[in-house]
Design a protein around this motif. Structure first.
Motif: not given
Length: 247
Positions: A106-114, A202-206
């Motif tokens: 339930k984590n709303k933090m994305k990792t931006p593409f890099h 990168g990655s999306e929210n969990n």
């Protein structure tokens, strides 16, 4: 996986998945040590870790600078890992960094593409990350997304993201014009992903009910050098980014 096939997939896609590299018991030992690492990191500067809005660890960096023994260090030095790194790099591997990338449920933090090499600045781009799955990971729980074959671009322009744990990102206007296929590898505990330091990811929210946990080992070729001017420039940007995040 046979060496020639592993290398072929890595060179073509910019990443390769290797199944069942570590046994469950080995991963359980790593997870037990994770709690010790969290405790040690929490006593250091915030450049070593980042947390979610509700206070859970999201990333822990430079672990090899404050942990010097235990199962995590053993894995980083294991012949299995170092042989794989040697095959991919075509050089003696040199450990750069050990990190945890933790995406709590339930984590709303994305990792931006890099691209990792925007941070690392290895001149010949002979650098890799080895992601060791300490839990199952897929698109559903914030698993890594790769832009397949994007490593062929070389290192491209980034901008400050002001995101905890990933200070730089590829600008959205640049991403919009890229036509690479998005791949979300499904991996199980004990699998690994080896990715090139120039592949875009990168990655999306969990949004799931399951944590996503990865132990990441960073290597460069022993004969590869760093661009010191670019590193100095990046460190200045990082300092500004951290100041804005935490002030």
């Amino acid at each position: 996986m046979k060496q020639n096939l592993l290398l072929e997939k890595y060179k073509k896609n910019g990443f390769v998945v290797v199944r069942k590299v570590f046994k469950r018991q080995q991963i359980l030992k790593v997870l037990k040590e994770l709690e010790i690492v969290k405790h040690k990191a929490s006593k250091l500067s915030k450049k070593y870790y980042h947390k979610t809005a509700n206070g859970k660890f999201n990333t822990i960096h430079n672990i090899n600078t404050f942990v010097n023994k235990g199962n995590i260090i053993k894995i980083s030095k294991s012949p299995k890992i170092n042989n794989l790194a040697k095959i991919i790099l075509n050089d003696k591997p040199q450990l750069r960094n050990i990190e945890f990338f933790l995406k709590p449920k339930k984590n709303k933090m994305k990792t931006p593409f890099h691209q990792d090499n925007f941070f690392w600045n290895i001149v010949d781009a002979k650098g890799i990350n080895i992601w060791i799955a300490c839990s199952k990971a897929s698109k559903a729980n914030g698993g890594i997304c790769y832009l397949k074959e994007s490593h062929n671009l070389g290192t491209i322009k980034h901008e400050m993201s002001y995101v905890k744990g990933t200070s730089q990102q590829i600008p959205s206007k640049v991403l919009t014009n890229l036509k690479f296929k998005k791949i979300f590898p499904k991996i199980n505990t004990g699998d690994i992903i080896i990715h090139n330091c120039e592949v875009i990811h990168g990655s999306e929210n969990n949004k799931s009910e399951k944590d996503r946990i990865g132990l990441v080992l960073s290597f460069k070729g022993a004969n590869s050098s760093y661009d010191k001017k670019k590193i100095a420039s990046y460190k200045k940007k990082l300092k500004r980014s951290l100041k804005k995040i935490y002030n």
